[in-house]
Design an enzyme around this catalytic site. Sequence first.
Site, short mmCIF file in Angstrom:
data_model
loop_
_atom_site.label_atom_id
_atom_site.label_comp_id
_atom_site.label_asym_id
_atom_site.label_seq_id
_atom_site.Cartn_x
_atom_site.Cartn_y
_atom_site.Cartn_z
N GLY A 181 3.06 2.42 10.62
CA GLY A 181 3.98 3.53 10.37
C GLY A 181 4.77 3.97 11.59
CG HIS B 282 -5.51 1.87 5.62
ND1 HIS B 282 -5.06 2.88 6.45
CD2 HIS B 282 -4.45 1.03 5.44
CE1 HIS B 282 -3.78 2.64 6.74
NE2 HIS B 282 -3.40 1.53 6.14
CD GLU C 163 -2.48 5.60 7.03
OE1 GLU C 163 -2.49 5.61 5.79
OE2 GLU C 163 -1.54 5.14 7.70
CG ASN D 224 -1.64 1.25 1.50
OD1 ASN D 224 -1.76 2.10 0.60
ND2 ASN D 224 -2.14 1.42 2.70
CE LYS E 70 0.13 3.33 4.82
NZ LYS E 70 0.35 3.44 6.24
CB SER F 124 5.94 -1.50 11.69
OG SER F 124 5.53 -0.17 11.90
CD GLU G 78 -3.16 -2.53 7.77
OE1 GLU G 78 -2.04 -2.66 7.27
OE2 GLU G 78 -3.92 -1.58 7.51
P1 PGA Z 1 3.28 0.37 7.50
O1 PGA Z 1 1.78 0.54 6.95
O2 PGA Z 1 3.82 -0.91 6.92
O3 PGA Z 1 4.02 1.58 6.97
O4 PGA Z 1 3.20 0.33 8.98
C1 PGA Z 1 0.91 -0.55 6.90
C2 PGA Z 1 -0.43 -0.13 6.39
O5 PGA Z 1 -0.86 0.99 6.67
O6 PGA Z 1 -1.11 -0.88 5.66
#
Ligand code: PGA
Length: 257
Positions: free
Chosen positions: A172, A94, A96, A9, A11, A213, A166
């Site tokens: 992140g 997601h 976010e 992903n 983003k 992460s 997640e």
């Molecule tokens: P990240 O993001 O690997 O940067 O922690 C994972 C995600 O948001 O799907």
Amino acid sequence: MRKPMIAGNWKMHKTPAEALEFVNELKETIGRFEQVSRVVIPPYVALAGISPALRGSGIKVGAQDVHHAESGAYTGSVSAPMLKGMVDYVIIGHSETREYLGVTDELVNKKTKISLANGLKPIVAIGEKLDQNEAGRTEEVCRTQLETALQNITPEQMENIVIAYEPVWAIGTGKTATPEQAQSIIGGVIRPLIINLYGHDIAGDTIILYGGSMKPDNCAALMRQADIDGGLIGGASLKVDDFTSLVRIAAETKHLA
Ligand code: PGA
């Protein structure tokens, strides 16, 4: 036997030109790993360019979100019919989008249904926030999010859904859930809930990813857990080397290399 999946992903990263250059490199490095479902999920504006570039490569394409309506006065939004034919997968819910775009559990359910109706495979993302985790509410939060997301989804439709667990505190942040923590939710809560709703056969075939992460150095330990079928990866999916390592490690830990 569930096929492992590595989904990147991106983003809000990479211009259309950068995305195209990236997937052309990726075709060389991960093209041969057919044992793993490989998915790139760029920003919308890169989709029209990379989708033809990846045709026939075995690497699939996804979108990061989709609107819950077919069409209408929704400035700035993209609908499932617009994505049809261009992507195979779409991330729904997601954290976010839940945090910044007001996506609720009910909207996750609507987006899931409209995606399925248009032949797109939803990657439904769920997970608890830090305060919920610390208050011991992880199981309850995941259960509610998943049950609502799957409301009125038929067993046939369920076969086209991927789930991503997640934990929001791990996204992140560089803080990964331990393999045991991730397995306890994925194997102890999520898959059993799918068994309850759809039975053993469908639940046994459902791909469930971990996200938060995940990187080359922690991927093997996570993927060695019985119920973790792969990763939804943000940061580490932005580099060709890391993306490639993740795919290779996924194949190796599931004894498919
Ligand atoms: P990240 O993001 O690997 O940067 O922690 C994972 C995600 O948001 O799907």
